[in-house]
Design an enzyme around this catalytic site. Structure first.
Site, PDB file in Angstrom:
ATOM      1  N   GLU A  60      41.096  32.390  26.801  1.00 29.36           N
ATOM      2  CA  GLU A  60      41.287  32.114  28.227  1.00 29.36           C
ATOM      3  C   GLU A  60      42.375  32.993  28.826  1.00 29.36           C
ATOM      4  OE1 GLU A  60      39.241  30.487  29.931  1.00 29.36           O
ATOM      5  OE2 GLU A  60      38.133  29.846  28.177  1.00 29.36           O
ATOM      6  N   HIS A 108      40.994  36.191  30.057  1.00 28.39           N
ATOM      7  CA  HIS A 108      40.497  36.148  31.436  1.00 28.39           C
ATOM      8  C   HIS A 108      41.650  36.328  32.424  1.00 28.39           C
ATOM      9  CE1 HIS A 108      36.362  35.139  30.675  1.00 28.39           C
ATOM     10  NE2 HIS A 108      36.650  34.022  30.037  1.00 28.39           N
TER      11      HIS A 108
END
Length: 785
Positions: free
Chosen positions: A557, A560
């Site tokens: 994550e 991202h």
């Protein structure tokens, strides 16, 4: 998630904006991104990111009745006043330091509807001014004007999305149900604005386009392509029907998400006695006890109905009957009959999607969705999945045989069932590799892993992270860091971190972009991004210990977030993670590799009590076991991806979801000991928005690219090779959607990606190095418009 609940092929929920029209909404697990997957930040913020088939946008005044005579001939129209409500914190321009920040501390749920309606009205005025401009259309007065429009709406949607994804309650859900179809109708009103589309088309087809910069040409293409894919070229009757479909779908998506959330919130497994905690580690016992106390239950513990709670219980509990209860509770979400059952909704969603695809000139919804991806066609995606499926299933059979033998050795007489798989896989792991995940977990403190991510970002991207306390947050658990360039000291953006589970927060892990980087009109705008997880908070300030899989997801994550923070483009629509769906997971997947580097482990994987770094012998065992259980990991993911694709290739067949899932898995040869990672009735990636519909395969596509890309480091000077890192930043992370992703990857790697690295990474047989080269031809089923 983006959005993964845990992505190696785990699901992250990202607010992903693709060049196509899907920004995952929060409530969808990526959903109403990440990659997913929220009542969204507009899928379609016309001055920000034009999304095709945006099913989650706003309208105001009235809901159109698609069966009325007027609706049969004209597209819906709306009227609303642009008067701004007084003292509405959601509408207030972002003020304060760092280029302005959301006033999260002043938000009230009652402010959402009037704020949305006011921002919508304001945006419509902006759109109408562009569409009715008497000057000949050009890039500046049409495309750039659209980029400048909708800034107020964009900010309103951001705050709304945070509440629907992380602070949901019955009051918020009521607003969602009311606004979802109106949002869809509003989006259609823009994409079906004929004068506006004619101006966009004129710019796109103008001979003067070649005088524009490459980024401007790309932006003109994105606007034109998204409008066409949203039905801009349809006749009036078809446009009206398309809008009605979109509104109906929006309502279905909201109900689907809320049904899953209800099953996750209302169902728990109560562990009545200390014996029910058998097999659980001390930290898991504490987590279970805290969950019981939070719910004011007099019990030894509670297992909540989320993956972060269920997976550890299935892995370590020695109470087989309780494992089965936990497993059935989790994998029956949305499939229990009654008010929260999702099967009928899925049937309706599939029918509506099939009808919409035909209206837009495609054979199926799958062909529509993949036409604007790297894969281009469902056939290309299916070929990749089938190439990996057979070796994955073969590996599962080997894994099950090992588990069955160990169970028999211990005196068990039963056949391994799905609720046994994780438990016995962990036993085999410990027996074969002397690797106990509970031992590993003692070295993985959430705060230390976060510091490790910051260090990697400094080495690869030249970023520094400094905590700040002068910005408001929406919950006390949320912390904020300022990100700067290490060399120049220049501000890059802000990073918000919301790590812990709580009632009203959707499960999983995802990334959001609150504000996108841009530099239009010579005014640089820095980004604001967030990462969101669902870890169980340590008791009384104790360190939060996480599993190796959780740590991998954390890095994923953060990848991202780094994609958003690294953005260096002019126009917001092309910024950050605004790339095609089967490419957006690549930057996050590739970052997972840095977790296991010695530089991270020796410095940040330290024992939560002694502070000593993880022993090299334990690291060696982790590496030796790296390909262990990959049959399970790959097969459970691929089963979901294949069902997703086959459901949407079925066209307008009326499908019974449970029956289709059962029969299709049997045809595929799905091992009985495994269930899909996301069963159809709870498949939020696919049915809480259009986000990953016919697109869950994209995680595998991205994993192939990521494995191949990491090879560029291993072939050079290692994971921290400066030259390769610079190419990764400049040619992948910083360019957003200004460059076709296939071209961007070839610039970085010098060729198309190959599947060979992935097969080796997972310990599968390597037959030949096949490239995932995108095809240039469109789906043969697409009609000429």
């Amino acid at each position: 998630m983006i959005w993964l609940e845990s992505f190696i092929v785990h699901v992250a929920f990202d607010r992903l904006k693709g060049t196509e029209a899907f920004l995952l909404t929060f409530q969808a697990h990526i959903a109403t991104s990440t990659t997913t997957f929220l009542m969204p930040k507009l899928l379609f913020s016309p001055g920000r990111l034009l999304l095709a088939n945006t099913l989650f946008t706003f309208s105001f005044a009235a809901t159109v009745n698609p069966t009325s005579s007027h609706a049969q001939t004209t597209a819906p129209t709306f009227t609303a006043t642009a008067t701004r409500p007084d003292n509405n914190a959601v509408l207030a321009p972002w003020a304060g330091p760092y280029g302005g920040v959301p006033a999260f501390d002043k938000v009230e749920v009652a402010q959402f509807k009037p704020a949305l309606e006011s921002a919508m009205a304001e945006n419509l005025k902006e759109i109408q001014a562009i569409a009715s401009n008497k000057q000949a259309p050009n890039f500046e007065n049409t495309i750039a004007a659209l980029e400048r429009a909708g800034q107020s709406l964009d900010q309103v949607q951001t705050v709304y999305g945070v509440w629907t994804g992380t602070m949901s309650n019955p009051e918020v859900q009521l607003v969602q149900r009311e606004m979802a179809p109106k949002m869809a109708a509003f989006s259609d009103q823009i994409t079906q604005n004929e004068p506006l589309f004619r101006r966009i088309e004129a710019v796109y087809n103008s001979p003067d386009k070649k005088k524009l910069t490459p980024e401007q040409q790309r932006l003109a293409f994105v606007y034109y392509n998204n409008f066409v894919r949203a039905g801009a070229k349809l006749d009036a009757k078809a446009k009206t029907r398309l809008s009605a479909i979109n509104q109906e779908l929006a309502g279905h998506f909201t109900r689907f998400s809320q049904n899953v959330l209800a099953d996750e919130t209302d169902s728990v497994l109560v562990l009545k006695t200390p014996a029910d905690l058998g097999g659980l580690s001390a930290s898991l016992r504490e987590d279970a006890a805290k969950a019981a106390a939070d719910r004011k239950l007099s019990a030894a513990g509670v297992i909540t109905n989320t993956r972060s709670s269920i997976d550890p219980f299935l892995t370590y509990s020695d109470q087989r009957k309780l494992r089965e209860k936990a497993w059935r509770m989790f994998y029956s979400r949305g499939d229990n009959g009654g008010a929260h059952d999702n099967n009928a909704l899925i049937t309706q969603i599939l029918q509506l999607r099939a009808e919409r695809a035909k209206l837009l000139g495609y054979a199926t919804h799958a062909h529509l969705r993949l036409d604007n991806t790297m894969a281009k066609t469902p056939e290309k995606a299916m070929a990749l999945m089938e190439e990996v499926w057979k070796p994955a299933v073969a590996r599962v059979k080997e894994e099950v045989a090992d588990m069955q033998a160990l169970a028999k050795k211990e005196g068990a007489t039963f056949k391994i069932e799905p609720w046994d798989y994780r438990y016995y896989a962990e036993k085999v792991r410990k027996d074969r590799y002397d690797l106990d995940q509970n031992e590993v977990k003692q070295y993985l403190q959430l705060d230390k892993m976060r510091e490790g991510m910051f260090w990697v970002a400094g080495e690869l991207f030249n970023f520094t992270f400094s905590p700040v306390t002068n910005v408001p947050v929406y919950h006390p658990d949320v912390k904020v860091w300022e990100v700067k360039d290490k060399t120049s000291g220049k501000q890059v953006g802000l990073w918000y971190f919301d790590p812990y589970a709580r009632p009203g927060k959707r499960s999983g892990a995802w990334m959001n972009a609150y504000r996108k980087q841009e530099r239009m009109d010579g005014k640089p705008v820095t980004t604001i991004v967030s990462n969101n997880s669902n870890f169980v908070k340590g008791k009384d300030g104790a360190p939060t210990l996480i599993s190796w899989t959780d740590a991998t997801t954390l890095f994923h994550e953060f990848g991202h977030a780094l994609h958003g923070l690294s953005s260096n483009v002019t126009y917001p629509t092309l910024s950050g993670t605004s790339v095609v769906r089967d490419y957006v997971e690549f930057p996050s997947q590739v970052l997972e590799n840095w977790l296991s580097t010695p530089q991270v482990l020796q410095r940040f994987a330290v024992h939560y009590q002694t502070g000593k770094p993880i022993p090299q012998a334990l690291v060696d065992r982790i590496e030796k076991a790296a390909t262990f259980n990959q049959g399970f990991e790959t097969t459970e993911f691929l089963a979901s991806a294949l069902i997703d694709m086959k459901l949407h290739l079925a066209g307008d067949q009326k499908i019974d979801p449970d029956k289709f899932e059962r029969e299709t898995l049997a045809q595929l040869g799905m091992p009985s000991e495994i269930v899909m990672r996301h069963r159809t009735p709870q498949f939020s990636h696919v049915f809480s928005s259009d986000g990953y519909s016919a697109g869950y395969y994209s995680y595998l596509w991205s994993v192939v690219i990521a494995a191949d890309a990491y090879g560029a480091f291993t072939e050079a000077g290692g994971p921290y090779d400066k030259a390769v890192g610079k190419r990764l930043t400049q040619q992948i992370f910083s360019v957003g959607n200004t460059v076709d992703p296939a071209e961007a990857y070839r610039s970085f790697r010098g060729r198309d990606p190959k599947t060979e690295a992935l097969m080796r990474e997972r310990g599968f047989p390597v037959t030949e190095a096949k490239a995932t080269k995108p095809t240039d031809k469109k789906a043969p089923s697409k009609k000429k418009s």
